[in-house]
Design a protein around this motif. Structure first.
Motif, PDB file in Angstrom:
ATOM      1  N   VAL A  54      72.591 103.810  78.814  1.00 42.02           N
ATOM      2  CA  VAL A  54      71.515 103.146  78.078  1.00 42.02           C
ATOM      3  C   VAL A  54      70.168 103.675  78.546  1.00 42.02           C
ATOM      4  O   VAL A  54      69.854 103.659  79.736  1.00 42.02           O
ATOM      5  CB  VAL A  54      71.587 101.616  78.269  1.00 42.02           C
ATOM      6  N   SER A  55      69.373 104.128  77.595  1.00 47.07           N
ATOM      7  CA  SER A  55      68.030 104.640  77.883  1.00 47.07           C
ATOM      8  C   SER A  55      67.046 103.487  77.977  1.00 47.07           C
ATOM      9  O   SER A  55      67.004 102.623  77.096  1.00 47.07           O
ATOM     10  CB  SER A  55      67.593 105.600  76.774  1.00 47.07           C
ATOM     11  N   LEU A  56      66.237 103.499  79.027  1.00 46.50           N
ATOM     12  CA  LEU A  56      65.245 102.441  79.230  1.00 46.50           C
ATOM     13  C   LEU A  56      63.865 102.812  78.710  1.00 46.50           C
ATOM     14  O   LEU A  56      62.978 101.964  78.641  1.00 46.50           O
ATOM     15  CB  LEU A  56      65.133 102.103  80.722  1.00 46.50           C
ATOM     16  N   GLY A  57      63.651 104.085  78.355  1.00 47.93           N
ATOM     17  CA  GLY A  57      62.327 104.514  77.942  1.00 47.93           C
ATOM     18  C   GLY A  57      61.499 104.955  79.136  1.00 47.93           C
ATOM     19  O   GLY A  57      61.965 104.939  80.277  1.00 47.93           O
ATOM     20  N   ILE A 101      61.680 100.026  75.057  1.00 44.66           N
ATOM     21  CA  ILE A 101      63.129 100.095  74.949  1.00 44.66           C
ATOM     22  C   ILE A 101      63.524  99.764  73.514  1.00 44.66           C
ATOM     23  O   ILE A 101      62.841  99.007  72.819  1.00 44.66           O
ATOM     24  CB  ILE A 101      63.794  99.115  75.945  1.00 44.66           C
ATOM     25  N   THR A 102      64.633 100.336  73.026  1.00 48.98           N
ATOM     26  CA  THR A 102      65.078 100.031  71.676  1.00 48.98           C
ATOM     27  C   THR A 102      65.788  98.682  71.648  1.00 48.98           C
ATOM     28  O   THR A 102      66.298  98.205  72.666  1.00 48.98           O
ATOM     29  CB  THR A 102      66.036 101.098  71.131  1.00 48.98           C
ATOM     30  N   ALA A 146      69.419  99.087  72.646  1.00 54.42           N
ATOM     31  CA  ALA A 146      69.592  99.186  74.094  1.00 54.42           C
ATOM     32  C   ALA A 146      69.476  97.815  74.743  1.00 54.42           C
ATOM     33  O   ALA A 146      70.281  97.449  75.616  1.00 54.42           O
ATOM     34  CB  ALA A 146      68.569 100.149  74.679  1.00 54.42           C
ATOM     35  N   GLU A 172      66.120 106.089  83.051  1.00 52.31           N
ATOM     36  CA  GLU A 172      64.748 106.025  82.559  1.00 52.31           C
ATOM     37  C   GLU A 172      64.532 107.165  81.566  1.00 52.31           C
ATOM     38  O   GLU A 172      65.182 108.206  81.640  1.00 52.31           O
ATOM     39  CB  GLU A 172      63.769 106.121  83.724  1.00 52.31           C
ATOM     40  N   ASP A 228      65.075 109.112  78.283  1.00 52.87           N
ATOM     41  CA  ASP A 228      66.201 109.219  77.361  1.00 52.87           C
ATOM     42  C   ASP A 228      67.402 109.756  78.137  1.00 52.87           C
ATOM     43  O   ASP A 228      67.300 110.776  78.831  1.00 52.87           O
ATOM     44  CB  ASP A 228      65.865 110.155  76.201  1.00 52.87           C
ATOM     45  N   CYS A 229      68.546 109.091  78.000  1.00 53.08           N
ATOM     46  CA  CYS A 229      69.715 109.450  78.801  1.00 53.08           C
ATOM     47  C   CYS A 229      70.317 110.799  78.413  1.00 53.08           C
ATOM     48  O   CYS A 229      71.171 111.318  79.129  1.00 53.08           O
ATOM     49  CB  CYS A 229      70.783 108.360  78.714  1.00 53.08           C
ATOM     50  N   CYS A 269      70.095 106.192  72.651  1.00 49.23           N
ATOM     51  CA  CYS A 269      68.898 107.015  72.827  1.00 49.23           C
ATOM     52  C   CYS A 269      67.679 106.166  73.170  1.00 49.23           C
ATOM     53  O   CYS A 269      67.640 104.956  72.943  1.00 49.23           O
ATOM     54  CB  CYS A 269      68.627 107.842  71.574  1.00 49.23           C
ATOM     55  N   GLY A 270      66.665 106.840  73.718  1.00 46.46           N
ATOM     56  CA  GLY A 270      65.432 106.166  74.094  1.00 46.46           C
ATOM     57  C   GLY A 270      64.226 107.034  73.810  1.00 46.46           C
ATOM     58  O   GLY A 270      64.339 108.102  73.207  1.00 46.46           O
TER      59      GLY A 270
END
Length: 233
Positions: free
Chosen positions: A5-8, A15-16, A19, A101, A103-104, A128-129
Motif C-alpha cells: 500500500v502506497s502512503l504518498g 493517500i488514495t 489505500a 512511502e 508509490d510502492c 498505487c500512490g
C-alpha cells in the motif's frame, strides 16, 4: 491476501481512498522504522497512519537500516518477507499489508520484499500512490511535462556521461535522493545557468522546504529526502 500500500509523499491527505480503506481493514500492517548509527528514528509511515485513524494494534514496526551499505536493508527486507509468508501460511484469510512511502511501484523497497514473497509462491497486490516528484511539481504549479516534452528520472546516481546528456537535453530532469549526488547537482547549476532549478526537501512533511533560487540551493546540505527538478527555460 498480501498488499503493498502506497502512503504518498508525506501529507496524509494525499493517500488514495482505496489505500485508506485497505489499511482500515488490515489485520497487520508492516511498517518501516529508519535506523542509523545514531539509533532508531521516528517512523514517518506510522505517524501518517496514526493521523488517519489506523489503530495502533494493526501496526507492526520493523527496523530498516539507512546506509549506503545495502546489506542491512536487504536483510531487513528478507526478514519482513519471511514473517509475512509465515503469517499468511498460518492465517490464510488474514489481510496483510506492507506500506511504502511515495508509490510502492516506483523506486520502492516493495520490490525487494515482493520478490521474496512471490518466490515463496504467494501473490501480492499493489495499490498505487502519489510519487514524491509529482507532489513537488504541484508546489511549482504548471506542467511537469507537456506536449512533446520528455521527463528523465535519475535515482541519485549516474555516470558523468549520463549527467552531461541529461543537462544538455531540452527535457525535464527529475533527480531523486539528492544527498547521493549533491556535488553533481551543484556543479550542474553553475555549468548550466540557462536551465531552471527547483529544489525540494521533505515535501508534505513538517520540515518541507522549497526554493528555486540557485544560490540558495548551493548553500543547502542535501538530505536523503530531497528532490531536484530541472527544466529548460
Amino acid at each position: 491476501m498480501i498488499y503493498f500500500v502506497s502512503l504518498g509523499p508525506g501529507d496524509p491527505e494525499l493517500i488514495t481512498l482505496k489505500a485508506l480503506h485497505t489499511l482500515q481493514r488490515a489485520d497487520c500492517i508492516y511498517t518501516p522504522v529508519p535506523t542509523t548509527s545514531k539509533g532508531r528514528h521516528t517512523s514517518k509511515a506510522a505517524e501518517m497512519m496514526r493521523s488517519l485513524g489506523i489503530r495502533e494494534e494493526q501496526i507492526q514496526l520493523y527496523d530498516l537500516p539507512m546506509s549506503k551499505d545495502r546489506d542491512g536493508a536487504l536483510e531487513a527486507y528478507t526478514l519482513v518477507a519471511d514473517e509475512v509468508v509465515r503469517r499468511q501460511e498460518s492465517e490464510p484469510e488474514a489481510l496483510l499489508v506492507i506500506v511504502a512511502e511515495g508509490d510502492c511501484g516506483f523506486y520502492s523497497s516493495s520490490a525487494y520484499i515482493g520478490e521474496h514473497i512471490e518466490a515463496r509462491g504467494f501473490t501480492t497486490h499493489q495499490l498505487c500512490g502519489v510519487p514524491a516528484f509529482i507532489a513537488c511539481n504541484s508546489l511549482l504549479g504548471g506542467q511537469l511535462v507537456q506536449l512533446e516534452e520528455q521527463c528523465t528520472v535519475i535515482p541519485g546516481a549516474a555516470t558523468a556521461e549520463e549527467w552531461s546528456r541529461a543537462w544538455q537535453s531540452p527535457h525535464t530532469i527529475v533527480v531523486m535522493k539528492g544527498s547521493l549526488c549533491e556535488s553533481e547537482i551543484k556543479e550542474a547549476i553553475q555549468r548550466y545557468p540557462e536551465r531552471r532549478w527547483h529544489y525540494f526537501e521533505f515535501v508534505g512533511m513538517p520540515k518541507e522546504f522549497v526554493t528555486s533560487d540557485p544560490e540558495e540551493i548551493q548553500g543547502r546540505t542535501f538530505p536523503y529526502f530531497s528532490i531536484i527538478i530541472s527544466k529548460c527555460r
